[in-house]
Design an enzyme around this catalytic site. Structure first.
Site, PDB file in Angstrom:
ATOM      1  N   HIS A 347      10.662  17.158  -5.371  1.00 23.13           N
ATOM      2  CA  HIS A 347       9.458  17.781  -5.925  1.00 23.13           C
ATOM      3  C   HIS A 347       9.858  18.735  -7.037  1.00 23.13           C
ATOM      4  O   HIS A 347      10.926  19.352  -6.986  1.00 23.13           O
ATOM      5  CB  HIS A 347       8.677  18.523  -4.835  1.00 23.13           C
ATOM      6  CG  HIS A 347       7.307  18.926  -5.270  1.00 23.13           C
ATOM      7  ND1 HIS A 347       7.048  20.127  -5.885  1.00 23.13           N
ATOM      8  CD2 HIS A 347       6.115  18.269  -5.192  1.00 23.13           C
ATOM      9  CE1 HIS A 347       5.757  20.204  -6.168  1.00 23.13           C
ATOM     10  NE2 HIS A 347       5.171  19.097  -5.750  1.00 23.13           N
ATOM     11  N   ASP A 406       3.562  12.674  -0.761  1.00 18.42           N
ATOM     12  CA  ASP A 406       3.343  11.239  -0.923  1.00 18.42           C
ATOM     13  C   ASP A 406       4.147  10.414   0.073  1.00 18.42           C
ATOM     14  O   ASP A 406       3.826   9.246   0.296  1.00 18.42           O
ATOM     15  CB  ASP A 406       3.717  10.806  -2.349  1.00 18.42           C
ATOM     16  CG  ASP A 406       2.810  11.421  -3.390  1.00 18.42           C
ATOM     17  OD1 ASP A 406       1.589  11.360  -3.197  1.00 18.42           O
ATOM     18  OD2 ASP A 406       3.316  11.978  -4.384  1.00 18.42           O
TER      19      ASP A 406
END
Length: 469
Positions: A347, A406
């Site tokens: 991320h 996700d």
């Protein structure tokens, strides 16, 4: 020609019987393609020379400060002895930790609706305020049969995100006051769009199934008094039934995807487009277009497709050595889509953990037990545990690589029976609440068009007449 230039020339050429496979039009398009590539290459070293913050990020990957917001805060570091050190991630909506929001629900319904209220109005509602807000939401939860027939059902296709854009833009013509960007009017438009988007998404999917897959057309209206999570499952499922845990998990997923700071691509798009003074429908449509991209909202589908590939090539899902060997092949660009990426890992901001992933993983585990899919969940967990370490070792990355939201969201949607065509639209149904909150914040506070600078690095040349070219 526009569709040709969007990479669909092969499909269109096939439908043109007067042009052979390598016909004149196709050759001309390829010539234009080559010319385009030849004249638009920028020397990569120039970005460093002019200290260009590519992707609006500095050399350390930190986002360039472009605005101020009170709507949400993304935290990945703690301060120790005056220094920033990586920490478990935290996400705050209007100053309230999202972990506490989820924990505080304690089985209550309308968690997502409470979150919308928090994002839009800056505080969690009390019972009376929530009752009033739900009344407003229920009143706006309709599309009208004409709109469904004349807009939603027309020009169906498998990409529901495009259907969302088209329908949102068309709602402009159904609004008696579409261009008024006063805060009062934009608030009304925002709440209407938040409530209409789930209907547009599900009905567009049903239209696609009927007209493109020859399935029975099923349109079920939402029921007044049900939460948005309940109505999505009600409208989507043939029997309209769902379990308490299924609704809870979808409600939590909507909460976790509702907002993520002003700098994510689609929300920044909201700020940029809003700053131009355009209407609400154009602003939301632009943000939907941003979210559609595989680097943003479409990432969970990439994760799902990657796991389909892993399941096909790893015989023993409990064998960590086999899993690690195949993940190495993915990193070596020898497997899956040959991108060298393990999707769902890493991320831009979070370091030790993504709080959304941590929360959703816990509910994914519970749902896997109810659905008899614990073996698949264990595979996900094993890949998560191995992949981060592999990426750090192989890429020589010193920042911890954690799984992001996700990683499990697509798996959760699959267990809920949500078709892949609706994975990203579900994200949009959630994130539009954040977009609208940011649009209102931009209108109230900024009053200045967002216009960053681009450095010209080409050459000035003399004009040549047609005879000299």
């Amino acid at each position: 020609m526009e569709e040709l230039m969007n990479g669909l020339e092969n499909e269109i050429v096939k439908e043109m019987p007067d042009i052979d496979e390598m016909g004149e039009l196709r050759r001309d398009v390829e010539t234009l393609h080559v010319e385009l590539l030849k004249n638009h290459r920028i020397d990569p070293s120039l970005y460093e020379k002019y200290d260009v913050k590519r992707g609006l990020r500095d050399s350390a990957g930190k986002g360039v400060l472009t605005g101020l917001t009170e709507i949400s805060d993304v935290c990945a570091y703690a301060m120790e002895d005056g220094k920033k050190v990586p920490s478990d991630g935290n996400l705050y909506y209007q100053g309230v930790n999202v972990r506490e929001i989820v924990k505080g629900l304690k089985g209550r319904r309308f968690g997502f609706e409470e979150t919308i209220y928090l994002l839009m109005f800056g505080k969690l509602p009390n019972e009376k305020e929530l009752e009033m807000f739900l009344h407003v939401m229920f009143e706006m939860q309709h599309l009208g049969s004409r709109f469904v027939r004349d807009v939603v059902m027309k020009a169906s296709n498998s990409n529901i995100m495009n259907a969302l854009q088209r329908c949102v833009l068309t709602l402009y013509t159904y609004d008696s006051n579409p261009d008024d960007i006063s805060v009062r009017n934009v608030l009304r438009q925002s709440l209407e769009l938040i409530n209409k988007l789930p209907l547009i998404a599900v009905y567009s999917y049903r239209s696609y199934c009927h007209f493109r897959k020859d399935e029975t057309l099923m349109i079920r209206n939402p029921k007044r008094g049900l939460s948005m999570a309940e109505n999505i499952l009600l409208m989507l499922r043939p029997d309209g039934k769902y379990t308490e845990l299924e609704v809870k998990v979808l409600d939590i997923a909507l909460i976790l995807h509702a907002e993520h700071g002003g700098g994510n691509n689609s929300t920044f798009t909201t700020h940029v487009v809003t700053s131009s003074g355009t209407d609400t429908y154009s602003s939301v449509a632009a943000s939907i277009g941003s979210l559609k991209g595989s680097r943003h909202g479409g990432a969970n589908l990439k994760v799902q497709n990657m796991f389909k590939d892993i399941k096909e090539h790893v015989k023993d899902w409990s064998n960590q050595e086999q899993i690690a060997a195949y993940l190495n092949k993915i990193l070596d660009k020898e497997a899956f889509d040959h991108s060298g990426l393990i999707y769902g890992m890493g991320h831009a901001v979070y370091t030790l953990s993504d709080p959304r992933e941590v929360i959703l993983k816990d509910f994914a585990r519970k749902l896997a037990v109810e659905k008899g899919m614990t073996e698949e969940f264990s595979l996900y967990e094993t890949v998560e545990n191995i992949a981060g370490k592999l990426i750090m070792e192989r890429r020589k990355v010193f920042k911890n690589v954690c799984a992001n939201v996700d990683f499990y969201s697509g798996f959760v949607y699959t267990m809920l029976g949500i078709p892949e065509e609706l994975f990203t639209p579900i994200f949009a149904i959630s994130r539009i609440s954040g977009w609208c909150a940011h649009r209102l914040e931009e209108l109230i506070n900024a009053n200045k068009i967002i216009r960053p600078a681009y450095k010209y690095v080409g050459e000035h040349v003399d004009y040549n007449g047609m005879d000299n070219r």
